[in-house]
Motif scaffolding. Structure first.
Motif, PDB file in Angstrom:
ATOM      1  N   ASN A 389       7.896 -10.391  16.412  1.00 21.09           N
ATOM      2  CA  ASN A 389       7.437  -9.724  17.630  1.00 21.09           C
ATOM      3  C   ASN A 389       7.393  -8.234  17.345  1.00 21.09           C
ATOM      4  O   ASN A 389       8.375  -7.521  17.518  1.00 21.09           O
ATOM      5  N   LEU A 390       6.256  -7.757  16.871  1.00 21.14           N
ATOM      6  CA  LEU A 390       6.133  -6.381  16.433  1.00 21.14           C
ATOM      7  C   LEU A 390       5.561  -5.513  17.540  1.00 21.14           C
ATOM      8  O   LEU A 390       4.662  -5.920  18.279  1.00 21.14           O
ATOM      9  N   LYS A 391       6.087  -4.298  17.620  1.00 29.10           N
ATOM     10  CA  LYS A 391       5.565  -3.341  18.604  1.00 29.10           C
ATOM     11  C   LYS A 391       4.169  -2.888  18.177  1.00 29.10           C
ATOM     12  O   LYS A 391       3.839  -2.823  16.995  1.00 29.10           O
ATOM     13  N   ASP A 392       3.347  -2.578  19.154  1.00 33.01           N
ATOM     14  CA  ASP A 392       1.984  -2.078  18.937  1.00 33.01           C
ATOM     15  C   ASP A 392       1.088  -3.103  18.246  1.00 33.01           C
ATOM     16  O   ASP A 392       0.026  -2.746  17.714  1.00 33.01           O
ATOM     17  N   HIS A 393       1.521  -4.348  18.235  1.00 33.23           N
ATOM     18  CA  HIS A 393       0.669  -5.373  17.622  1.00 33.23           C
ATOM     19  C   HIS A 393      -0.035  -6.154  18.722  1.00 33.23           C
ATOM     20  O   HIS A 393       0.561  -6.522  19.736  1.00 33.23           O
ATOM     21  N   ASN A 430      -2.997  -7.922   3.450  1.00 29.57           N
ATOM     22  CA  ASN A 430      -2.848  -7.423   4.828  1.00 29.57           C
ATOM     23  C   ASN A 430      -1.393  -7.449   5.288  1.00 29.57           C
ATOM     24  O   ASN A 430      -0.961  -6.572   6.038  1.00 29.57           O
ATOM     25  N   SER A 431      -0.630  -8.453   4.849  1.00 32.11           N
ATOM     26  CA  SER A 431       0.756  -8.585   5.302  1.00 32.11           C
ATOM     27  C   SER A 431       1.625  -7.416   4.854  1.00 32.11           C
ATOM     28  O   SER A 431       2.592  -7.049   5.535  1.00 32.11           O
ATOM     29  N   HIS A 432       1.314  -6.809   3.710  1.00 32.72           N
ATOM     30  CA  HIS A 432       2.134  -5.699   3.205  1.00 32.72           C
ATOM     31  C   HIS A 432       2.091  -4.482   4.121  1.00 32.72           C
ATOM     32  O   HIS A 432       3.036  -3.678   4.121  1.00 32.72           O
ATOM     33  N   TYR A 433       1.043  -4.360   4.901  1.00 30.57           N
ATOM     34  CA  TYR A 433       0.920  -3.185   5.762  1.00 30.57           C
ATOM     35  C   TYR A 433       1.712  -3.342   7.058  1.00 30.57           C
ATOM     36  O   TYR A 433       1.643  -2.462   7.936  1.00 30.57           O
ATOM     37  N   LEU A 434       2.464  -4.425   7.160  1.00 32.28           N
ATOM     38  CA  LEU A 434       3.381  -4.608   8.286  1.00 32.28           C
ATOM     39  C   LEU A 434       4.799  -4.139   7.960  1.00 32.28           C
ATOM     40  O   LEU A 434       5.677  -4.181   8.825  1.00 32.28           O
ATOM     41  N   LEU A 435       5.031  -3.722   6.717  1.00 32.34           N
ATOM     42  CA  LEU A 435       6.391  -3.381   6.278  1.00 32.34           C
ATOM     43  C   LEU A 435       7.106  -2.375   7.180  1.00 32.34           C
ATOM     44  O   LEU A 435       8.264  -2.603   7.561  1.00 32.34           O
ATOM     45  N   PRO A 436       6.485  -1.252   7.554  1.00 31.57           N
ATOM     46  CA  PRO A 436       7.216  -0.290   8.390  1.00 31.57           C
ATOM     47  C   PRO A 436       7.636  -0.847   9.736  1.00 31.57           C
ATOM     48  O   PRO A 436       8.664  -0.431  10.294  1.00 31.57           O
ATOM     49  N   ARG A 511       7.946   8.207   4.348  1.00 31.18           N
ATOM     50  CA  ARG A 511       6.666   8.903   4.152  1.00 31.18           C
ATOM     51  C   ARG A 511       5.499   8.024   4.634  1.00 31.18           C
ATOM     52  O   ARG A 511       4.472   8.546   5.076  1.00 31.18           O
ATOM     53  N   TRP A 512       5.663   6.735   4.509  1.00 29.84           N
ATOM     54  CA  TRP A 512       4.614   5.825   5.006  1.00 29.84           C
ATOM     55  C   TRP A 512       4.413   6.030   6.506  1.00 29.84           C
ATOM     56  O   TRP A 512       3.285   6.139   6.987  1.00 29.84           O
ATOM     57  N   ARG A 513       5.544   6.098   7.241  1.00 29.79           N
ATOM     58  CA  ARG A 513       5.456   6.268   8.693  1.00 29.79           C
ATOM     59  C   ARG A 513       4.920   7.657   9.044  1.00 29.79           C
ATOM     60  O   ARG A 513       4.161   7.816  10.009  1.00 29.79           O
ATOM     61  N   GLU A 514       5.326   8.679   8.276  1.00 27.14           N
ATOM     62  CA  GLU A 514       4.867  10.037   8.563  1.00 27.14           C
ATOM     63  C   GLU A 514       3.354  10.140   8.443  1.00 27.14           C
ATOM     64  O   GLU A 514       2.696  10.813   9.238  1.00 27.14           O
ATOM     65  N   ARG A 515       2.802   9.483   7.450  1.00 30.58           N
ATOM     66  CA  ARG A 515       1.354   9.526   7.222  1.00 30.58           C
ATOM     67  C   ARG A 515       0.621   8.431   7.999  1.00 30.58           C
ATOM     68  O   ARG A 515      -0.616   8.410   8.013  1.00 30.58           O
ATOM     69  N   ASP A 516       1.367   7.531   8.618  1.00 29.05           N
ATOM     70  CA  ASP A 516       0.792   6.414   9.384  1.00 29.05           C
ATOM     71  C   ASP A 516      -0.279   5.692   8.562  1.00 29.05           C
ATOM     72  O   ASP A 516      -1.431   5.532   8.980  1.00 29.05           O
ATOM     73  N   LEU A 517       0.138   5.232   7.375  1.00 29.36           N
ATOM     74  CA  LEU A 517      -0.805   4.593   6.454  1.00 29.36           C
ATOM     75  C   LEU A 517      -1.282   3.229   6.963  1.00 29.36           C
ATOM     76  O   LEU A 517      -2.370   2.787   6.593  1.00 29.36           O
ATOM     77  N   THR A 518      -0.480   2.598   7.783  1.00 20.17           N
ATOM     78  CA  THR A 518      -0.921   1.318   8.357  1.00 20.17           C
ATOM     79  C   THR A 518      -2.153   1.527   9.234  1.00 20.17           C
ATOM     80  O   THR A 518      -3.116   0.746   9.187  1.00 20.17           O
ATOM     81  N   LYS A 519      -2.137   2.607  10.013  1.00 27.01           N
ATOM     82  CA  LYS A 519      -3.290   2.928  10.850  1.00 27.01           C
ATOM     83  C   LYS A 519      -4.496   3.279   9.983  1.00 27.01           C
ATOM     84  O   LYS A 519      -5.638   2.892  10.283  1.00 27.01           O
ATOM     85  N   THR A 520      -4.241   4.006   8.891  1.00 25.36           N
ATOM     86  CA  THR A 520      -5.332   4.371   7.976  1.00 25.36           C
ATOM     87  C   THR A 520      -5.970   3.121   7.373  1.00 25.36           C
ATOM     88  O   THR A 520      -7.201   3.009   7.290  1.00 25.36           O
TER      89      THR A 520
END
Length: 620
Positions: A389-393, A430-436, A511-520
């Motif tokens: 149950n992920l936020k913003d998903h 695609n699943s790897h971008y859920l890590l944060p 750093r992943w969260r700071e750059r919001d790479l999932t959104k990118t």
């Protein structure tokens, strides 16, 4: 009145008998008439030959003439079409390959070469590169089997490597000799059949050809041949010698030889495609033993009492001070080997926490397995990615497990002196971008693919200085982004940058969260989808390279040795020195098609004495 009542039925029976007799007489006349009209000749031709006494031209030899050659070729093409149809049906489960051209992504109607599934081949007939800068070569349409192993590998992938390593040399000289004689006899037979003065030789040659065909249909080795085969060989040699002594039209013999060669090439091409397809199907199918293991563990899970989790373990799952390893996998044995090999080489395993993310189908089996099996002092958590149950998903889009994507890249050059080569790369899914979002309390994780084996302590990775980079990864400079610019569709890419690979990756989640790479990443995927493309591995590959452009810290080459799943020529000393062995490629160590000399490095971390493994007869 009585007389008439008995006489009429008798007359009717007599008339019926007369009609029946006349019908039999008529049918008996039809049989020889049909033979005279050529029906008998057609029946003989169905078995491979015609009655030479009725043959006036070479076109009458139905099996070897041009028309029948086309029929046989059409049959071969029909078989190839059926195989291509099967490929299309199984396409989503087969390995991903890409080769350049216009680099259209995942065209479902593509059936250019058939084997293996080529994800990025243009709809139109591909053309060769005109440059000599080493760009990815276009796959040519297969008309026959290319003798070059390099060309074969570019078309069929690691199947050609496997075939070359397991090819058996033909030691049966008599069988080979029979095939050669049969080949020559078939070429001369049509010309001899037209010589009316040599009917006896023609019949004798036909009998020998039919006998050889019957024997070879039942025998593949010398030991399968019937007795007195030497005598039969001498008879065939004598017949061929006599046929060569008569003046025949060399053009006819040449024509028949060419037709036979064409038919043989068509058959060889079809069987090559069929073998490659079966190979691809085998490497993508779950082994029977592993399926048995998952079913038994799942049943046992629901028969067992509830698996109560220790409160201290829950604290470990969230503690950022510990060493956290993440594995995306649907393979229980592979995940177990990764974890076991890691803890066995760790100087301190008490601070190691492994998070195995799997799907709902394998969740309960993995849950029970890692609950009952211990890995020194390490902690193992099994998560069902479908239940997160992920936020913003977007809840309307259910989560699903996607494993690291593997691609085969074939390179060519117009210069004959330059050798062709094929490289294998693997990247995040695609699943790897859920890590944060899956691990919101963690600052750093090490991501391991489930096809790796650890041979050294990995604790030094946690003190690695990544110099403001987001991920640490092995780079493959054999494939540079400049060679893929047409495919990636970006001119702003640094052409000299090497592609990075999954397998062993250090991820800085802060750093992943700071750059919001999932959104990118999602934006890059959406941009591609907005142009009319469908979501595919090709879209994921492009988005991954662009998302982490300039954010990859190159790990030392001594960390990972790749290629154990496709390269037969790796150096033994290099294997022993590597910290991580990556079995990327089709020939995974848990498959029967795995490379035998590398399988021992994986197998030694598997507890074959486990009762479940014994019950399912698992012994890779």
């Amino acid at each position: 009145m009585k007389g008439s009542s008995y006489t009429l039925p008798a007359k009717r029976r007599w008339k019926g008998l007369v009609i029946a007799v006349l019908g039999l007489v008529f049918l008996s006349m039809l049989v020889p008439l049909a033979c005279l009209l050529g029906l008998h000749n057609g029946l003989l031709s169905a078995s491979g030959y015609t009655n030479e006494q009725h043959s006036s031209t070479s076109d009458d030899i139905r099996v070897y003439d041009h028309h029948d050659g086309n029929n046989r070729r059409n049959q071969s093409e029909d078989k190839s079409t059926k195989v291509d149809d099967l490929l299309h049906r199984f396409r989503p489960t087969l390995p991903k390959d890409f080769q350049s051209g216009s680099f259209e992504e995942a065209e479902p109607e593509n059936k250019t070469s058939g084997f293996p599934v080529i994800v990025n081949v243009p709809k139109q007939l591909p053309r060769e590169n005109s440059t000599t800068t080493g760009k990815v070569e276009v796959a040519k349409e297969i008309k026959g089997v290319d003798d070059s192993e390099k060309s074969c590998e570019m078309k069929f992938g690691s199947y050609c490597l496997w075939r070359r390593e397991h090819r058996e040399k033909m030691k049966d000289a008599l069988v080979k000799k029979m095939k050669d004689l049969l080949y020559v006899a078939r070429a001369y037979f049509p010309s001899i059949a037209k010589l009316a003065a040599h009917d006896k030789l023609s019949r004798e040659m036909k009998q020998n050809i039919q006998e050889f065909e019957r024997i070879l249909s039942e025998a593949t080795t010398d030991k399968d041949l019937p007795p007195q085969i030497e005598k039969k060989l001498r008879k065939m040699e004598d017949v061929i010698a006599r046929a060569k002594s008569f003046p025949v039209d060399c053009n006819n013999v040449d024509k028949k030889l060419r037709q036979i060669v064409d038919l043989t090439e068509d058959e060889a091409s079809f069987h090559m495609k069929q073998s490659a397809f079966l190979y691809q199907l085998a490497v993508q199918t779950m082994p029977k033993g592993l399926h048995c293991l998952l079913m038994r563990l799942t049943v046992e899970y629901f028969k067992s009492p509830s698996l109560d989790m220790d409160e201290s373990l829950a604290e470990k799952y969230l503690n950022p001070a510990l060493h956290h390893y993440v594995i995306f996998s649907s393979n229980l044995l592979a995940s177990s080997v990764v974890i076991n090999s890691t803890v066995m080489h760790a100087e301190e395993s008490g601070n190691q926490v492994f998070h195995v993310l799997t799907d709902g189908q394998n969740y309960f089996a993995m849950k029970l397995w890692f609950f009952r099996n211990t890995y020194r002092e390490a902690t193992v958590q099994v998560l069902n990615i479908e239940d997160l149950n992920l936020k913003d998903h977007d809840n309307a889009t259910p989560l699903h497990l996607s494993l690291p994507e593997e691609f085969r890249v074939s390179f060519g050059n117009d210069k004959p002196s330059m050798s062709r080569r094929t490289e294998y790369i693997s990247v995040f899914s695609n699943s790897h971008y859920l890590l944060p979002k899956v691990f919101p309390t963690l600052n750093k994780v090490v991501v391991l693919d489930d096809d790796v084996v650890i041979q050294r302590d990995l604790s030094t990775l946690w003190s690695l200085n990544m110099k403001e980079k987001v991920i640490g990864a092995m780079q493959s400079c054999a494939v540079k982004l400049g060679l893929l610019t047409n495919y990636l569709g970006e001119k702003s890419l640094d052409g000299n940058s090497c592609v990075w690979m999954s397998g062993l990756n250090v991820v800085d989640l802060v750093r992943w969260r700071e750059r919001d790479l999932t959104k990118t990443f999602r934006r890059l995927v959406q941009e591609r989808l907005s142009t009319g493309k469908v979501l595919s591995e090709a879209v994921t590959l492009r988005a991954s390279f662009l998302t982490f452009q300039g954010l990859v810290h190159a790990l030392d080459d001594a960390w990972v040795l790749s290629g154990l799943g496709h390269d037969y020529g790796l150096d033994v000393n290099a294997i022993k020195k590597a910290a991580v062995l990556h079995f990327n490629g089709n020939m995974k160590p848990w498959l029967e098609l795995g490379i035998p000399k590398y399988r021992g490095y994986w197998k030694k971390f598997l507890n074959l004495e486990n009762q479940f493994l014994s019950d399912c007869n698992i012994n890779p």
